[in-house]
Structures are given as structure tokens and as C-alpha cells.
Design a protein around this motif. Structure first.
Motif: not given
Length: 144
Positions: A91-105
Motif C-alpha cells: 500500500a502506498f498511502f499517497n499513491g495517486t501522487s506517484l508517477h506512474p500511479i500504482p495499478p490497483v485502486e
């Protein structure tokens, strides 16, 4: 009468997730990894090595029977992982801020996941990039 043999091995919870008491530092994280069953142990060792290489000053702890990784004291946690029956969920807690975004919503607005399955190579370069990015973002702060 047969002697009972006692082991100090942690109890495995649902999905083979080790039950490790809440504690701060590398020692409880290494206890968690050592207790991961089967192929997951090697994957956990690899994850921990990649995270530590990407962020040498990473803070470590076990919370809710999962290893947590954070940046500087007071900045919160940026990553955790947990054993499930067929995969390890990173789990990446701020995953939507990463590039590219990790694949699992996730059901959470900002959290994103990577699932690691048996017989699947960890993409070390991508994971290291995400860890480096995540480690400088404000982290998740738990209330307990």
C-alpha cells in the motif's frame, strides 16, 4: 507422556499474515518478515531491502500486524504491506501522487496498491522509484 514443544513462532492469521505485536523499529519488522510463510518470506525480504535502499533513513514499525515505513519523525507513514492468501498487498498511502500511479485502486481516495503474486518478479526499479517519490510526500498519520 509426550513433552509439548513450544515454538516462539508468531501465529499466522487469515491469509498467512503473521501476528506481530505493535512496536517501533527494525526488529519487529524483521520478525514479521521472518514469519511470512513460504514464498512470501523471500518477497518480504526483497521488499524491505528495496525500501531500505531507496530510503536509507526510513522509519520502520509494525502496526495492525503489518510492517509500516515512514519518512522523518512526525511525517507519517508512506507505505505498508500485508500478506493475503494469494498475494502480498503493498500500500502506498499517497499513491495517486506517484508517477506512474500504482495499478490497483483503493476505496480510499489517495491510497493505491501493488499486488505481488507467487512466481512474479518484483519490478525493483519501479518499486524503488515509487518509494523515493512517496518518502518525500506527507505521510499517513494513524490515530492509534
Amino acid at each position: 507422556m509426550a513433552k509439548k514443544t513450544s515454538t516462539n513462532a508468531p501465529k499466522l492469521l487469515s491469509g498467512g499474515n503473521p501476528q506481530i505485536a505493535k512496536a517501533d523499529g527494525n526488529t519487529p519488522v524483521q520478525a514479521y518478515i521472518a514469519a511470512m510463510p513460504g514464498w512470501k518470506r523471500e518477497a518480504g525480504e526483497r521488499l524491505d531491502a528495496i525500501i531500505t535502499e531507496a530510503c536509507p533513513s526510513v522509519r520502520k514499525a509494525v502496526r495492525w500486524n503489518s510492517p509500516f515505513y515512514g519518512g522523518a519523525e512526525g511525517r507519517g507513514w508512506f507505505l505498508s504491506f500485508h500478506c493475503y492468501t494469494r498475494y502480498i498487498k503493498v500500500a502506498f498511502f499517497n499513491g495517486t501522487s506517484l508517477h506512474p500511479i500504482p495499478p490497483v485502486e483503493s476505496r480510499g481516495n489517495e491510497t493505491r496498491y501493488v499486488h505481488i503474486h507467487e512466481d512474479e518478479q518484483i519490478n525493483a526499479a519501479q518499486l524503488m522509484s515509487w518509494v523515493k517519490q512517496a518518502s518525500v510526500l506527507p505521510g499517513w498519520r494513524q490515530s492509534a
